[in-house]
Structures are given as C-alpha cells and as structure tokens.
Scaffold this motif. Structure first.
Motif, mmCIF file in Angstrom:
data_model
loop_
_atom_site.group_PDB
_atom_site.id
_atom_site.type_symbol
_atom_site.label_atom_id
_atom_site.label_comp_id
_atom_site.label_asym_id
_atom_site.label_seq_id
_atom_site.Cartn_x
_atom_site.Cartn_y
_atom_site.Cartn_z
ATOM 1 N N VAL A 18 0.830 -1.204 0.000
ATOM 2 C CA VAL A 18 0.000 0.000 0.000
ATOM 3 C C VAL A 18 0.866 1.257 0.000
ATOM 4 O O VAL A 18 0.579 2.238 -0.680
ATOM 5 N N ALA A 61 -4.835 3.967 -0.503
ATOM 6 C CA ALA A 61 -4.217 3.484 -1.740
ATOM 7 C C ALA A 61 -4.809 4.122 -2.977
ATOM 8 O O ALA A 61 -4.137 4.228 -3.983
ATOM 9 N N PHE A 86 1.503 1.624 -4.051
ATOM 10 C CA PHE A 86 0.399 2.558 -4.277
ATOM 11 C C PHE A 86 0.694 3.955 -3.762
ATOM 12 O O PHE A 86 -0.131 4.849 -3.868
#
Lengths: 316, 411, 342
Positions: free
Chosen positions: A89, B372, A93
């Motif tokens: 994450v 995210a 991301f």
C-alpha cells in the motif's frame, strides 16, 4: 514515605531487573523493526497490529502442531505478511503511510477477534502446554554469577535473540554497506536510485523485516511469556515501541534505552503487591520518566529526510 | 505575491466550479472506498460461514435506521439517536487530530486530551454541584476545554522549544491521563461513596440539555422519550466544525498553520513564528478534544466511569481525521460513518450473530482503500497542496519529518 | 356372549373414546420467549463470567423454547444502547452481565417497566449507586466471599500442615481491578486462610487488567519472589498468567469463576461462581412465569458459589476441615466478610 523504601528494596532485587530486561526485549523487537523500516524511508506505525497478528497465529499454530519453534516461525511470517500489506500500500500505491499504518492496526485487531470467534466459537482459545512454549534457558556457568547471572542469563530464548539482534541491527545499519544503502534510500532516494540502488527492493525488504521482528515479538508474548491468545493482548506495546524508536532517534541502541525505561517502569509496577503506594501513581512512572528524559536529555528527534515520502523515480 | 489564502492550491476557473468539483470529487473516492470495503467485508463474512446480507442489514439498520427488518423490530428513530450520540465526540476529536496535521504535527494524544477534559468537567461538576445551570454548565465545558488545551499544550511547548517529538510526548500523556482517571475513581478522591469504580455524579446544573425531554411517560416514535439521548453537545460539535473551517481557511492564524505544515523553513523565512504557531495549534487542538471529553460527561454519562479505562474515541479520531481528508465536511461524514458502524455493530451481532469485530475490519478496509486509491486515481489537492502526479506527497506521513520536503514536481 | 354384553362394551368403548377426546384438548401454541444477553466489555471469550452467562443461556436454549440473542459490549458506551435495543423490541428478559452495568440497567429498566431485566453482580441503580428497586429488575448477587473462603481455607490448611510446595506461610492473590466482585473473593480468601493458619501472610496485588495474561504473570512472579507458594487469581483472562507463573515456578495456584483445572497443572482448586446457574435460573423463572423483582443471592448455601478441588489429592483431615467450614458457612455460624480484612 514507606513506599520509597519499598521501591528501594525492590530495585535491589535481581528479579526486578530480570523482569525489566524481559519487558524491554519484548518492546525492543518491534522497535528495531520500526527503526529499519523508517531508516529506509517508510513510516511504520503498524507495529501494534503486526505484533498482535504474530501472537494470534503463533498460538493457533502451537495448538495445532505442538511445536513452539514452528509456531514462532508461523508468528514471524504472519507479522511479515501484515507488513507486506503495509509495504504494498505504501510503496506500490504510494499511499499515505500513516493511514496505512493505522489501518493495519485496526485490521489486525478486528481480524484476530473475528478469527477467534470463527475458529474457537465460544470455547476457550486454549492453552499451550508448558513444554510447548518458547523456553526459558539458563545459560550454564554464567547464570551462577551473583545478581547479574539472574538478570542476564536466566532469560527466555527470545530475549537472547533480541539482544543479539540489537547488536546485529546496530552494526548492520551503521557499519555495513547494506546499512549504508538502507540509510541512503531513507535520506536521498533519488540519489540512491541514481547510484544504482534498488530503492523499492530495499524498502520492501525493510518493511517486511519490521513485520518479521514484530511477529516474533508477538509470538514471544503469546507462547513465551503467556500461553494463550487473548484479544488485544498486545495492549499498546506497539505504540510504546514506536515512542521508543523516536525517543532513541531512530537508532537501535537509543531505542533500547527507551525500552529499558519502560521495562523498568512496568517491572516496578508489577511489584505493587509489596510496594505500598497507589498502584496508579506507580504506573505513571515510566511515562513521566520518559517525558523528563526526553525533555531534559534527548531533545530533538530528527527522522530520516525522506521518511514518509513515497518514492517516485523520475523516469517512471 | 499577494495571493489570497484561498487561492493556494486551487485550480484555475470560476470559484464555484472549483468548489463544486472539490466537493464532488471529495465524495467520490471516500464513497468508492466505503463500497469497496463493504464488498470485501461481505466476502470475508461469506467465506467464514456467515450471511453477509443479514450482517449488512444489521449494520444499516443499527447505524442509520434504514432497512430495519420487521421481524426483529428495531426502532429506526432509536438507532439514529444512538448513532448521533456515538459520533458527537468524534466531531471534535477529529478536529483535534486534523488541525495539527495541517501544521505538520501528528496529535496521537487526542485521547489523553479528551480524558483531561472529562476529568476537569467531573471535578468542577462535583465540586460546584449546587450551582445552577446557566453558571455551572459553561463552567464545566470551559474547564474541560482548558484542561484539554493544557494536556496538548505541554507537548506543543516541548516540541516548539526543544524539538521533542510530539508522537512520543502525546503517547506518554495518553497513558498518564488514563492512570490519572483510574487513580481518581478506583479508591481515589472522586470515587462515589459506595466503593464502585466510578465517580459521584456531577450536579444537575452541569447537564447538557437533551433534545427530547427525559420524560418516560412521553411516547415518541413508539418509545419513551428518555431513550433518545441526543443532546445539545451535537450542536456544539457542529459549531466546532464551522469554527475549525473558518479558523483554517479564513484567518491569518489558519494561514500560518498551513504554511508551517507545508514547510516550516519557508514559513520561517516568510516571517512566521513557527514555534508560536506550533504551540497555539496544539493548544487549540487540545481544547477541542477536551471539550469533547467535557461534553461526554455533561451530555451522556454525567459521571466519570471506568468506561474511560479503555475508551478509544481519541484513536478513532485519528481514523476519522484521515478518512475525512482533514476537512470539516470530511470529518462530519467520517464521524457519522464511524458512529453508524459502532451502533450498527451491536445490532448486527444481536440479529445476525456476526461479531462486531467485522466493524473494525470494515474500518480498516475503508482506510486502506482511501490510502491506496485517492491520490493516485483522482489526483485531488490534499491538505491544500498542488496535485502532483505521479508522485504525490503523503502529507500525513511526512509529518514524521522535521521539514516536509516537497517532492520533485512532475508533470 | 349375548347381544346386550356387546352393546354394553360398545357403550363403554364409546364413552371412553369421548372421554379421551374431551381430555386431550389441542395444546395451546407455546410461546417462544425472547431472551437478550448483554455482556460487558470482557466479551464472550473472557474465560470468566461473560462466558459462563452465555453457557447458562445455551443450556436454557436446549431445555426451553427460547430465542437467545447475545450482544457483546465493546465499551461502557454500549451498555445503555444494547440494553435499550432488546428492551425496545419487547424481549421477555434482558440480562446484563456484570456490575459495571448497574446504572445502565437502572436507567433502562425505568424506561421500560413492562420488560423484565436481570443483572448479574449488581442491581439497577441510579448514578449514586443506590438501588432503585425497580420491580422489573431481578438482581443476581453472588457471595464470592464464600467461594474465596473455601479456597482460602484450603490454602491456609496446606500452609499450616506444611503440605504446600514451598511452605513458608505466605500466600497471595492477584486481583484484576479493585472492584467489589474481585475484592469479595479476596476478602473470603484472606479471612479463611488467616483463620486456619494464624501466622499466615497474605499478599494482595492488582494487575489493573482483565485481559492481558502477561501483566498478571508479572505481578504473580513478584509475589512468588516474595515467597508466596499458593496464588489465587481473581483477574479473569489476565489471571491465567498467574496460573502459568505458578506452574513455571513449581508452586500451587487457584482458579476463579469456573473450574480452571485444565488451564495449568499447578491449579489445585477453583473458586466457583455459578453464573451459568444464575443465568439459567433467571431465564427459567421467566419461562415459568415466576419472574420476580428483587434480589437472588447465590452463595454456598444454595450451591450458587462453591469450590472445586483440581489436580490434588486432599488429605482426609484437610477435607474434613473444609467440609466443616462449608457446613458452618451454610448454617450461618461463620460468615466470610465482604471487605478485605486488614
């Protein structure tokens, strides 16, 4: 002021210091993990969740396979997997790392409780047999040394591991090429990338390592110190480890000093059967002490320069 | 450059379009995250042998009073009122975390500040219990606010003067506050006479008025009026959000706070007293949290109880502030969501037999997908910074650093 | 057989059939009672009284026609909403577990005078903890001190006779938080031990936690270092750490609330608090239409509290002394105190 002499007496016992070291080691493992992770530039406040996950899966594995070493391994891996979520994450991301860390902690708490009720239903989680716990090992000869023998050499195997890891991580970070790479990735990822260092690999590795260490701590708590899993049994230790890491200025030795302070406070509090003062005031000790030491001695804690900033290479 | 504070970080175009875009965009991703979380959560329930539809019906009914089944017979009005009571303190503690975020500080101590407020409110409410409402109520609320401010002010001062990291100091103060509460009510000076782990009640003058009279002979929506515990603290909380928004975006202090958050070094060069800003920010944040604590006592509990031994409002506030993207409207909706999940969890367990730990899993999933997704996918300005793709800043995380370095701006 | 006899038999038969038909009127549709159980924050896996309450509910489910629903309270904020939920749905009995819920039960029972409430370890009270004595509230009190006294007597007798592991006339207890149910146990324990072994020293410590075994283990370790060789845990899930510490140190331990003989081999006895029996009784009362407001006390006299010997062969003379004490407490000639003697 009866209690002062009570405390004085207690401080002179080897048992107190042995308990201090044990509590400190339990905090040290996640703190070391945090140091490694943040030194590589990834903020990690998920130690609490990773520890809890490690504790749960270690107990389940030990109950199933009756082997503490295997179970500890399972706990370690479980912590690592939680860390992997945080790593993906945060790194892949490029998410906000604090959000991710908080989410991990909440997730672990909910997941472990959920699984306890799904797997064990209304039954007890069950207790691991005495012989299936991570053992306390008295190191022969050395443990006969008066006072210090009891303190240093009659500990759980994980405590010895933690102390060894303390030295290993300290040396690794500041005296080896790997450590240099980690730190450069944490300070100037762009420059490190240009110099050919794989920033992502280092960061993934660091975060996962922090999970492995926290998982080990969880396993120690659940099948070393205790012998079962209780929901939320980590009880904030992950956050204390976080504080220890910052207090120690992101160095293993510094973090260890903080862990010792907390461990000492905890150990004194546990002696409240024989110290005649309000146990509540007694338990504030480690926190007040930390504040005082922080304000008076430690001062400013400056983290790695790129800590918390997701890395985006220019050519992506 | 004489740019007004409101134009920093704003895209070109008419102001209303930009505002509308911000609001709409602001909703899309958190909403998408919530949907994603519920889908995954449903999967987890199904895979482990539960009934996701029953679970979610329980959550919706218990949290928002909708889709209540007639067989189980929940009362929607009651559920809504429970949710409101749960989310009221989150409004203010959410601010207590979000405001320091703007200044580059991580206030993980909202819980301790809330406890300080609760303790102060209780002490004043007991000691002056004979005073009438127009005097006592403002006193207890003010007392709680000041106590919270002090509790946050200490870390603020330590940070501003010697650079002591606020994460450490606020965590320490959290624990100190918790033990203080225990000390006071378990065998301590505030304990109610009979030896129970709770304090005596505060004077009636310190009670926050309820929206509906606490009269059990009055039947509203089918239930005695006393079950609806919504209190005027809600109004205070909403007002707090308005004050927060005005403070942050329309005052020079707000400008300084945001400037320090973006870059303390640049702010210092710009003539801002960074140390003073840090201290004031923490004081205000603690004030909001302390107020929340006082409101909990004055509006709901009316005494200090052992529930505060494991209260998590201040920690939920961190999630609320993050989920709400640090804006007043965001905090409002995030608080409602958390309050609804809390209330819904109990109904879910009673009706569908699913442990309310599912609620925590859902909260975590929402946070994950928020973290995210949003920056990458929608590239919205966050915390007032320019959207920069593909390497957006992670503002909250960057708060662990002394000086938030802006990443290389990519186009 | 003549015609007339057959006819007579036929009449008798007909009469019997008619009688039977009249007698067996169709059974009235039996009602399903709705029972709601609200646990306190310890949760159902607390290995202690929340768990036991649920055990009682489950047993009632098999014995009676009831629908039993359970809600775990996650925090003190949940007591009122959880109780209100069940009450607003007109459940036949709403059970609150634990004395932390007293004021909540007091408030909600006042709002729903037509709903039956039961509370374990407490009464429906106001904010000053005065019993409101609502007629729809049944209090299920326990005399934990009775159970504590029995195990305390055992400990005292073992110390006196030199039959414990490291006899030195020191025993101890680890409490969770210093609240009445915990302190009642410890009070009985200390009182009885001192009675049986006047030279005994009883250490008392608190972990301030009901869930984390490591905390209790450390408190216990300190007591063991101070020479205690029989440790009584009164700390729920945390207290399991006490049992573990005793096992590791090779001394004895005593369990609480439920029979904890499987928790650790060092457990020689458990002080029993039959929360499951109390819960079952409350439900049974409702099902049989015998619900009554007021207090029910479960003590050693009605077998609501007691003790169990685990993992230990008790010498005959000690067993006699224990039986003797139990009889005296039952008869009321000896009464264990509710507050810890100095």
């Amino acid at each position: 002021m009866n209690f002062l002499s009570d405390i004085g007496h207690v401080l002179l016992t080897a048992d107190l210091w042995r308990a201090t070291l044990e509590a400190a080691a339990l905090l040290l493992l996640p703190a070391l993990g945090g140091v490694i992770s943040e030194r590589s530039g990834v903020v990690n406040i998920a130690m609490e969740g990773m520890m809890l996950t490690g504790a749960f899966f270690a107990v389940v594995a030990d109950l199933a396979w009756h082997n503490p070493w295997l179970a500890a391994l399972v706990g370690i891996v479980a912590g690592g997997l939680m860390a992997l979520i945080h790593a993906v994450v945060s790194i892949r991301f490029r998410a906000d790392q604090i959000v991710s860390g908080i989410a991990i902690n909440i997730f672990a708490a909910g997941l472990t409780l959920f699984l306890v009720q799904r797997i064990f239903g209304l039954q007890d989680v069950g207790h691991v047999g005495q012989s299936e716990l991570l053992p306390y090992i008295n190191i022969p000869v050395l443990d006969q040394i008066p006072f210090l023998g009891r303190v240093l050499f009659q500990q759980n195997v994980v405590v010895y591991a933690a102390l060894i890891l303390l030295v290993v991580v300290q040396v690794m970070l500041f005296r080896t090429r790997l450590g240099l790479r980690i730190r450069s990735v944490g300070e100037h990822p762009q420059a490190a990338d240009t110099a050919g260092i794989n920033v992502f690999a280092i960061r993934y590795g660091a975060v996962i390592t922090s999970g492995l260490l926290s998982g080990l701590a969880g396993a120690f708590l659940a099948i070393g110190i205790s012998n079962t899993f209780v929901p939320n049994m980590t009880d904030g230790r992950g956050y204390i480890a976080l504080a220890a890491m910052i207090f120690g200025k992101w160095t293993p030795i510094g973090a260890f000093v903080a862990c010792l302070i907390f461990g000492l406070g905890q150990a004194i509090y546990d002696a409240n059967s024989i110290i005649h003062v309000s146990q509540y005031l007694l338990s504030m000790l480690p926190y007040i002490l930390t504040l005082v030491v922080l304000a008076g001695v430690v001062g400013r804690s400056i983290p790695p320069a790129a800590d918390g900033i997701p890395y985006a290479p220019e050519n992506e | 450059m004489a740019a007004s504070t409101a134009t920093i970080g704003r895209r070109p175009g008419p102001r209303w379009a930009s505002a509308a875009r911000r609001v709409a965009g602001g909703f899309a991703v958190p909403l998408g995250s919530v949907v994603f979380a519920f889908l995954v959560g449903g999967l987890i329930v199904a895979v482990t042998g539960g009934n996701p539809f029953a679970a979610y019906q329980g959550l919706l009914c218990g949290g928002l009073g909708i889709a209540c089944s007639t067989t189980t017979g929940e009362n929607p009005a009651l559920q809504i009122s429970t949710t409101i009571v749960f989310f009221t303190p989150l409004l203010m503690t959410g601010i207590a975390v979000a405001l320091p975020f703007r200044a580059g500080l991580f206030n993980i101590g909202a819980e301790g500040q809330l406890l300080a407020g609760s303790v102060a409110c209780t002490i004043i409410g007991i000691k002056f219990s004979n005073l009438p409402a127009p005097i006592l109520l403002p006193m207890v609320l003010l007392g709680g606010t000041l106590a919270g401010a002090v509790w946050a002010g200490v870390p603020g001062v330590l940070k501003a003067t010697i650079g002591a990291h606020e994460v450490v100091t606020t965590i320490m103060l959290n624990y100190i506050a918790q033990w203080l509460v225990r000390f006071l009510i378990v065998g301590g000076p505030l304990q109610a006479a009979n030896g129970f782990s709770a304090s005596s009640p505060i004077g009636a003058g310190a009670y926050l008025p309820l929206f509906l009279p606490n009269d059990n002979s009055l039947i509203i929506f089918g239930l005695p009026a006393g079950v609806y515990r919504v209190h005027t603290g809600l109004l205070i909380g909403l007002a707090a959000l308005v004050i927060f928004a005005i403070l942050l975006w329309r005052t020079s202090l707000g400008y300084e706070i945001r400037a320090v958050g973006q870059s303390p070094r640049a702010a210092r060069y710009g003539g801002i007293n960074v140390a003073r800003t840090i201290i004031v920010t923490m004081l205000i944040a603690g004030a909001f949290s302390g107020l929340a604590g006082a409101i909990q006592i004055a509006g709901v509990d009316h005494n200090l109880t052992d529930k505060y031994f494991n209260d998590t409002t201040g920690f939920d506030a961190i999630a609320v502030a993050l989920l709400g993207l640090g804006s007043a409207v965001g905090i409002l909706f995030a608080s409602i969501l958390f309050g609804a999940l809390h209330a819904g969890g109990s109904v879910m367990q009673a009706d569908a037999g699913i442990s309310s730990s599912l609620v925590q899993i859902l909260q975590a999933l929402i946070l994950f997908s928020i973290a995210a997704n949003f920056l990458r996918v929608l590239r919205l300005p966050v915390f007032g910074q320019r959207p920069s793709a593909p390497a957006p800043t992670a503002p909250a995380a960057a708060l662990m650093t002394e000086a938030a370095k802006a990443p290389p701006v990519e186009t | 057989m003549g015609h007339s006899r057959l006819k007579f038999l036929g009449m008798v038969g007909l009469a019997l059939m008619l009688l039977a038909a009249c007698g067996s009127s169709p059974a009235p549709a039996s009602k399903t009672f709705k029972i709601g159980l609200v646990t306190d924050i310890g949760g159902l896996n607390d290995k202690s009284f929340n768990h036991l309450a649920d055990v009682g509910l489950e047993k009632a489910k098999t014995d009676f026609k009831i629908q039993g629903d359970v809600v775990e309270s996650k925090s003190g904020d949940d007591y009122v909403p959880n109780l209100t939920n069940f009450a607003s749905k007109k459940y036949d009995l709403v059970i609150g577990v634990g004395f932390l819920m007293q004021t909540a039960v007091g408030t909600v029972s006042g709002q729903f005078p037509n709903v039956n409430f039961a509370i374990i370890d407490g009464a429906g009270t106001d904010k000053d903890f005065n019993d409101l004595k609502h007629p729809n509230v049944e209090s299920l009190f326990f005399k934990e001190q009775d159970a504590g006294a029995m195990v305390g007597a055992l400990a005292g007798l073992l110390e006196k006779g030199g039959k414990s592991k490291k006899p030195g006339h020191v025993i101890s207890a680890v409490g969770g938080i210093s609240i009445p149910p915990v302190n009642h146990y410890i009070a009985g324990y200390k009182w009885a031990a001192t009675m049986e072994d006047p030279g005994i020293k009883v250490l008392v410590g608190y972990s301030n936690d009901f869930t984390d075994p490591a905390k209790c283990k450390n408190v216990a370790a300190n007591q063991i270092a101070s020479k205690s060789d029989i440790l009584f845990q009164v700390a729920g899930g945390c207290g399991l750490g006490v049992l573990q510490a005793a096992g590791q140190a090779g001394v004895y331990s005593i369990g609480v609330d439920a029979d904890q003989k499987d928790a650790d081999p060092s457990v020689i006895a458990s002080a029993l608090k039959k929360v499951d029996v109390a819960t079952y009784t409350a439900i049974q009362n409702v099902v049989n239409g015998k619900f009554q407001g007021g207090a029910l006390t479960f003590s050693i006299a009605n077998d609501g509290a007691g003790y169990a010997i685990d993992n230990l062969t008790v010498p005959a003379d000690i067993q006699t002394a224990l039986d003797d004490l139990k009889a005296k407490i039952k008869a009321g000639t000896l009464t264990p105190p509710a507050d810890i003697p100095a």
